[in-house]
Design a protein around this motif. Sequence first.
Motif, PDB file in Angstrom:
ATOM      1  N   ARG A   1      12.761   5.133  -5.288  1.00 58.81           N
ATOM      2  CA  ARG A   1      14.077   4.920  -4.664  1.00 58.81           C
ATOM      3  C   ARG A   1      14.312   5.900  -3.520  1.00 58.81           C
ATOM      4  N   LEU A   2      13.708   7.067  -3.651  1.00 61.56           N
ATOM      5  CA  LEU A   2      13.866   8.077  -2.599  1.00 61.56           C
ATOM      6  C   LEU A   2      13.001   7.756  -1.383  1.00 61.56           C
ATOM      7  N   HIS A   3      11.778   7.308  -1.603  1.00 60.98           N
ATOM      8  CA  HIS A   3      10.810   7.242  -0.500  1.00 60.98           C
ATOM      9  C   HIS A   3      10.491   5.841  -0.002  1.00 60.98           C
ATOM     10  N   TYR A   4      10.858   4.792  -0.760  1.00 62.78           N
ATOM     11  CA  TYR A   4      10.465   3.442  -0.321  1.00 62.78           C
ATOM     12  C   TYR A   4      11.693   2.632   0.087  1.00 62.78           C
TER      13      TYR A   4
ATOM     14  N   ASP B   1       0.842  -1.210   0.000  1.00 62.92           N
ATOM     15  CA  ASP B   1       0.000   0.000   0.000  1.00 62.92           C
ATOM     16  C   ASP B   1       0.873   1.254   0.000  1.00 62.92           C
ATOM     17  N   ARG B   2       1.960   1.215   0.781  1.00 59.44           N
ATOM     18  CA  ARG B   2       2.845   2.391   0.850  1.00 59.44           C
ATOM     19  C   ARG B   2       3.513   2.641  -0.492  1.00 59.44           C
ATOM     20  N   LEU B   3       4.001   1.560  -1.106  1.00 55.74           N
ATOM     21  CA  LEU B   3       4.672   1.699  -2.403  1.00 55.74           C
ATOM     22  C   LEU B   3       3.696   2.221  -3.465  1.00 55.74           C
ATOM     23  N   VAL B   4       2.477   1.712  -3.449  1.00 52.87           N
ATOM     24  CA  VAL B   4       1.462   2.182  -4.401  1.00 52.87           C
ATOM     25  C   VAL B   4       1.197   3.676  -4.171  1.00 52.87           C
ATOM     26  N   ALA B   5       1.109   4.081  -2.903  1.00 54.05           N
ATOM     27  CA  ALA B   5       0.824   5.495  -2.604  1.00 54.05           C
ATOM     28  C   ALA B   5       1.960   6.390  -3.107  1.00 54.05           C
TER      29      ALA B   5
ATOM     30  N   ALA C   1       8.805   8.446 -16.677  1.00 58.90           N
ATOM     31  CA  ALA C   1       9.118   7.161 -16.052  1.00 58.90           C
ATOM     32  C   ALA C   1      10.328   7.247 -15.112  1.00 58.90           C
ATOM     33  N   ASP C   2      11.378   7.941 -15.541  1.00 60.21           N
ATOM     34  CA  ASP C   2      12.599   8.011 -14.707  1.00 60.21           C
ATOM     35  C   ASP C   2      12.309   8.709 -13.387  1.00 60.21           C
ATOM     36  N   GLU C   3      11.569   9.799 -13.505  1.00 57.81           N
ATOM     37  CA  GLU C   3      11.195  10.580 -12.323  1.00 57.81           C
ATOM     38  C   GLU C   3      10.350   9.732 -11.347  1.00 57.81           C
ATOM     39  N   VAL C   4       9.440   8.960 -11.908  1.00 52.76           N
ATOM     40  CA  VAL C   4       8.557   8.113 -11.090  1.00 52.76           C
ATOM     41  C   VAL C   4       9.383   7.042 -10.371  1.00 52.76           C
ATOM     42  N   LEU C   5      10.317   6.426 -11.105  1.00 50.84           N
ATOM     43  CA  LEU C   5      11.165   5.409 -10.465  1.00 50.84           C
ATOM     44  C   LEU C   5      12.058   6.038  -9.404  1.00 50.84           C
ATOM     45  N   ALA C   6      12.525   7.248  -9.683  1.00 48.14           N
ATOM     46  CA  ALA C   6      13.383   7.939  -8.702  1.00 48.14           C
ATOM     47  C   ALA C   6      12.611   8.170  -7.403  1.00 48.14           C
ATOM     48  N   ALA C   7      11.322   8.463  -7.511  1.00 48.16           N
ATOM     49  CA  ALA C   7      10.516   8.691  -6.299  1.00 48.16           C
ATOM     50  C   ALA C   7      10.456   7.431  -5.445  1.00 48.16           C
TER      51      ALA C   7
END
Length: 373
Positions: A356-359, A312-316, A348-354
């Motif tokens: 790596r930063l938050h999860y 759930d956290r990763l999806v959020a 896509a890169d920005e989304v993946l970076a998020a």
Amino acid sequence: MTEAARERAAAAFVARFGREPLGVAFAPGRVNLIGEHVDYNDGLVLPMALGEGTAVAWLPRDDQRIAAWADDFAASDEFAVGDPKPAEPIDWRSCVRGVAACLPEQGLPVVGAELAIAGTLPRGAGLSSSASLSVAVARALCAVAGISPGPLPLARAAQAAEHRFTGVRCGIMDPLAAAAAPPGQALLVDCRSLACEAIPLPPDWSVLVVLSGVERGLAEGEYNARRQHCEAAARALGVASLRDATAELVEASGALDPLLRRRARHVVGEIARTAAAAEALRRGDLAGFGRRLREGQASLREDFETSVPEVDRLVAILDRAIGEAGGARMTGGGFGGAVVAVCDRARADEVLAATRLHYRTPDGRKPTAIVAA
Ligand code: GLA
């Protein structure tokens, strides 16, 4: 990735058996875009093949025995063609023996073979590593016997192998995706008629698969329990399967207890969402597609209860990074595993970076991702 698996299987074959294989079979893993826990309710599913999968190098042998080497586990197995017994404990051997046992029921003969297996899929991530293994072994054994059947008997043999040799009462989605899904396209499957329609992905969409790091085990009972809930709900509603139920019937019926009502609500809603998502995909409507993914996740979390807090956290995190132009949800059986996200390719890169930063995975690592398209 396909090539990496093939090369490893061929090299492992030479190292194990001391000669060259005659061929190498391959079957991909899958990510399910939407249509979760509906395949065993005769519903609609929309999986897509991954580049990652399982390769099986093969060579016939003439003594009616099958010898298999699993390079990823450095482990071997051997059994007589007519007499494969369920493996103890349940592991990769269950798929090999199960497929050898179930192919003849599809009218496909099995003869003696040497097999070397290598895979590139993460295991326990909900990306169908076992269906990929089973279908690749089925393809290899058919090639050994000199036949190349269509996808349906291969998928049916793999599904029967899973039922009988691992005890998981899985649906047809995973083996059918492994046997039939064209690379780079989504495969809309009507699990009642088994009609398949390949739908190309718009070139400006990205499909990302992010691993939560929570390993899942299908056989742990929860999966079979969900299936029982659905069967009980269909019986109570007086329909052959939940495919035949409507949202109105589910909400109004006095025959469902609260738990069965929630399970049935998910299934009926998810089948409608999958049809709507397929339509959005055909139109190239990323916002409409993403909305169905988000609604699907809420339903799996609240009504079907197959998500877990980490997922759930990763999806959020993904939803926040993506906004309205796309969406994210858990994929596969649930209880951990991977999340699928669809977004604009340019982001896509920005989304993946998020992510790596938050999860962080349960053991504190940044999440691994696979770009599926
Ligand atoms: C697992 C099963 C499939 C399907 C999904 C949930 O992957 O193998 O048959 O039921 O879970 O959609």
